[in-house]
Design an enzyme around this catalytic site. Structure first.
Site, PDB file in Angstrom:
ATOM      1  N   GLN A   1      -1.528   1.776   4.958  1.00 52.86           N
ATOM      2  CA  GLN A   1      -2.314   0.948   5.868  1.00 52.86           C
ATOM      3  C   GLN A   1      -3.042   1.734   6.946  1.00 52.86           C
ATOM      4  OE1 GLN A   1       0.898  -2.581   5.855  1.00 52.86           O
ATOM      5  NE2 GLN A   1      -0.691  -2.867   7.354  1.00 52.86           N
TER       6      GLN A   1
ATOM      7  N   TYR B   1     -12.272  14.950  -8.180  1.00 56.71           N
ATOM      8  CA  TYR B   1     -13.356  15.590  -7.446  1.00 56.71           C
ATOM      9  C   TYR B   1     -14.140  16.517  -8.384  1.00 56.71           C
ATOM     10  CZ  TYR B   1     -11.194  13.685  -3.225  1.00 56.71           C
ATOM     11  OH  TYR B   1     -10.695  12.840  -2.267  1.00 56.71           O
TER      12      TYR B   1
ATOM     13  N   ARG C   1      -5.155  23.288  -6.779  1.00 55.44           N
ATOM     14  CA  ARG C   1      -4.658  21.908  -6.913  1.00 55.44           C
ATOM     15  C   ARG C   1      -5.015  21.418  -8.305  1.00 55.44           C
ATOM     16  NH1 ARG C   1      -3.479  17.404  -3.298  1.00 55.44           N
ATOM     17  NH2 ARG C   1      -1.743  16.450  -4.435  1.00 55.44           N
TER      18      ARG C   1
ATOM     19  N   GLU D   1      -7.717  15.131  -8.729  1.00 52.35           N
ATOM     20  CA  GLU D   1      -7.997  13.841  -8.095  1.00 52.35           C
ATOM     21  C   GLU D   1      -9.414  13.330  -8.321  1.00 52.35           C
ATOM     22  OE1 GLU D   1      -6.405  13.589  -4.125  1.00 52.35           O
ATOM     23  OE2 GLU D   1      -4.741  14.899  -4.657  1.00 52.35           O
TER      24      GLU D   1
ATOM     25  N   HIS E   1      -9.086   8.953  -8.061  1.00 60.93           N
ATOM     26  CA  HIS E   1      -9.166   7.847  -7.100  1.00 60.93           C
ATOM     27  C   HIS E   1      -9.562   6.538  -7.778  1.00 60.93           C
ATOM     28  CE1 HIS E   1      -8.268  10.155  -3.590  1.00 60.93           C
ATOM     29  NE2 HIS E   1      -9.263  10.984  -3.777  1.00 60.93           N
TER      30      HIS E   1
END
Length: 673
Positions: free
Chosen positions: A343, A170, A218, A168, A256
């Site tokens: 949301q 990182y 991960r 992701e 991201h």
């Protein structure tokens, strides 16, 4: 059993698990609070009690700067011995309920929104708009030691293992990708050099804790950024990590900052399980698929097909803590499905707020939202069956009240019936399905096409007004022209709209209408293949990062999306999905204009000025999406008859009303009645 593959036992390291489901890592915001560990213990403990056998915590930093939030170091980290007792609150709560839990160790690297953070090379971060600081050799060695020390403390705190966050975008992922690693020393250069940081961490943890401790990694299957990792390098790293003692690969996709949606509603369910299958074929330890797996049917099917050994789901356990127990019972229709709206979860995390859930506002508020029955059952009437009314009725009936719902239309659902027809928002239909199931289960009476009399309402102890909103008029001269329709009519009957359309209002409603009217139905609509073509995902793995050029999207209409405000069109859209919606419309050549002054509407179309330049748009229709107004035809009458009542949702305040606020207000009132 209805889902036999999902509920087969699974061996992960020294653990024999009862099922193939992992609650994946997600930050809740509770980690950063005083008494947050007590709250997390309740949060995780409830889900373990409902059948979850393996949970991964939100990411905890191995040093004070790992998460880019040193002000929260005492909460969001595990590097001090005195923090161990706090973490024991979590592990003991999960173990009491028969579950197991791993601590995820996370270093955000250049995703530090404050200072720009650190990374293998100094690189500008699009998320923080700051450049990161290049790590020295000594600093890299210290971070490796911090990871190992954190894992040792995690074992002392009672965790069953740790998960190394290696995806992701990182820090570990930043070392692996040429996109962020330009180094020419031992920590960079070729794939072996770029993978050294990840391997040293895994090797160090396994050497420090050799037995009875799960080591999960991960792993990013595809970074979805140009010059990201190559698939051959992913396979090579996986083999090296397995040799280093990794027990489980919990897979991820996308950084991201990637311009490919991976967790939003527009992404097909299990859109990346095929990538997990490719990894599964190359390693001998279990592989978990992730991303947009939100029902037991999808999870069971992908395991049956051999795509993965396990499934990792995070937000579905915000939506319904009893997901596993309901699936075990075969009562999947009772599951409150995660709709991937983002949301109340991801949007809040990116603005450093506490997470909850649009469809389940109790999530992450368990300590203040007990589920006890009322001592004084009431007879309650709910006027309106939109999201606010449905949430109130369900919660009140769950507490033991007798509830009757009145709806003047022939079907229930209110604005949910509109939302679920918008391309990319079809999952909203799952929320309506869930409420319909709950109405039946709880014995809630529903009277459709009915407007109750005051005499009838006087027979109730309390009346809830949840009649929602109505479209706001445009205020443009000539707004009664035959070319003008409101958003409700446009969504209900898009086939009547001509080939050239002006949409007045570029907020969420305007984007909904523009997406619907620009949508081109295709034979493979909604398929993984169509998604890959639209967003440039490379299933052949020919390109670094797994991305290729996108394919042009067609539109059956010419669309002008207009707004009075000087802000950019779509600036009011949610943080994590707004860019997706803007990108989709731009790909369909929708023309977006701000700073618009409307002059009049006549037979020639819409007359306006854009940044002072006068123009006339020769359009077939003008769709008004100028906002909403509260619709409350009841309060004055109820007050005149001295009938106790409460107004909720859009009927109370239409300003910025959405399903999240409507459901939250409804559920909170239902709990308090």
């Amino acid at each position: 059993m209805k889902f036999p593959h999902l509920f087969q036992p699974m061996q992960v390291g020294h653990l024999t698990l009862k099922n193939r489901i992992i609650m994946g890592s997600m930050h809740t915001g509770l980690e950063d609070q005083d008494q947050g560990f007590e709250k997390l213990a309740l949060f995780y403990g409830e889900r373990a009690r409902q059948g979850l056998d393996l949970i991964v915590t939100g990411g905890f930093g191995p040093n004070p700067y790992a998460l880019g939030m040193p002000e929260h170091a005492q909460h969001s980290t595990l590097y001090l011995p005195e923090q161990v007792d706090q973490h024991r609150l979590i592990t003991e709560a999960v173990h009491r309920e028969g579950g197991h839990i791993l601590l995820q160790i996370l270093h955000v690297g250049r995703y530090d929104h404050g200072s720009g953070g650190v990374s293998p090379s100094s690189v500008l971060s699009k998320l923080s708009n700051r450049s990161s600081r290049e790590l020295s050799h000594a600093q890299i060695e210290q971070i490796i030691a911090d990871y190992i020390h954190c894992a040792q403390l995690a074992r002392e705190a009672g965790y069953d293992g740790v998960e190394i966050m290696g995806g992701e975008g990182y820090l570990i992922n930043q070392f692996l990708a040429p996109f962020t690693n330009f180094r020419e020393d031992q920590w960079g250069g070729d794939a072996n050099g770029r993978s050294r940081f990840a391997l040293r961490i895994a090797q160090g943890i396994r050497q420090a804790i050799p037995d009875n401790f799960v080591l999960s990694f991960r792993l990013s299957l595809m970074d979805l950024v140009e010059d990201g990792g190559h698939w051959n390098e992913v396979l090579q790293l996986a083999g090296q990590l397995e040799a280093a003692g990794v027990d489980l690969f919990n897979t991820s996709v996308g950084w991201h900052e990637a311009r490919v949606p991976t967790v939003a509603m527009v992404v097909p369910r299990a859109a990346f399980s095929w990538a997990a299958e490719q990894l599964k074929q190359a390693v001998s330890v279990p592989v978990a698929a992730s991303n947009r797996i939100n029902t037991p049917q999808v999870a069971d099917a992908l395991i049956a097909a051999g795509h993965a050994d396990m499934v990792a789901m995070a937000r579905p356990f915000l939506a319904d803590p009893a997901f596993v127990s309901k699936a075990i019972a075969g009562d999947d229709q009772a599951i409150n499905t995660c709709i991937a709206c983002n949301q109340s979860c991801l949007d809040r995390i990116f603005t450093r707020q506490q997470v909850s859930c649009l469809v389940n506002p109790r999530a992450c508020h368990e300590w203040e939202w007990p589920q006890d029955k009322t001592a004084k059952p009431l007879a309650i009437a709910v006027l309106g069956t939109g999201p606010a009314g449905l949430a109130c009725a369900r919660e009140a009936a769950e507490r033991g009240h007798t509830v009757t719902m009145f709806e003047n239309r022939a079907r229930m659902g209110g604005q949910l019936n509109l939302a679920k027809t918008i391309p990319g928002k079809e999952e909203m239909g799952e929320t309506l399905r869930y409420f319909q199931h709950e109405i039946t289960r709880l014995g809630i009476a529903v009277k459709l096409a009915t407007r109750p009399s005051m005499e009838e309402l006087q027979g109730f102890d309390h009346v809830v007004v949840a009649t929602g909103v109505v479209p706001r008029r445009s205020g443009i001269a000539g707004e009664n022209h035959a070319k003008v329709i409101d958003y409700v009519e446009a969504i209900r009957s898009p086939g009547q709209i001509g080939a050239r359309v002006a949409v007045v209002g570029a907020g969420p409603l305007g984007f909904d209408v523009a997406e619907l009217l620009s949508h081109q139905s295709t034979a493979d609509e909604g398929s993984v293949q169509a998604y890959q073509q639209e967003w440039g995902v490379d299933p052949q793995r020919q390109h670094r990062g797994g991305v290729k050029k996108t394919e042009k999207a067609g539109s059956p209409r010419e669309i002008w999306l207009l707004q009075r405000s000087k802000s950019l069109p779509g600036s009011q859209l949610p943080t994590t999905t707004g860019w997706i919606r803007r990108s989709r419309l731009k790909a369909k050549a929708a023309r977006m204009f701000n700073d618009v002054h409307y002059i009049q509407i006549d037979d020639n179309g819409l007359h306006l000025s854009i940044r002072g330049e006068r123009r006339a748009l020769s359009v077939d229709h003008i769709v008004v999406c100028a906002g909403q107004e509260a619709h409350d035809p009841w309060s004055a009458k109820l007050q005149a008859h001295n009938i106790a009542h409460t107004v909720i949702g859009g009927a109370r305040d239409a300003h910025k009303i959405d399903a999240a606020r409507a459901i939250r207000e409804g559920a909170e009132l239902g709990r308090k009645l």
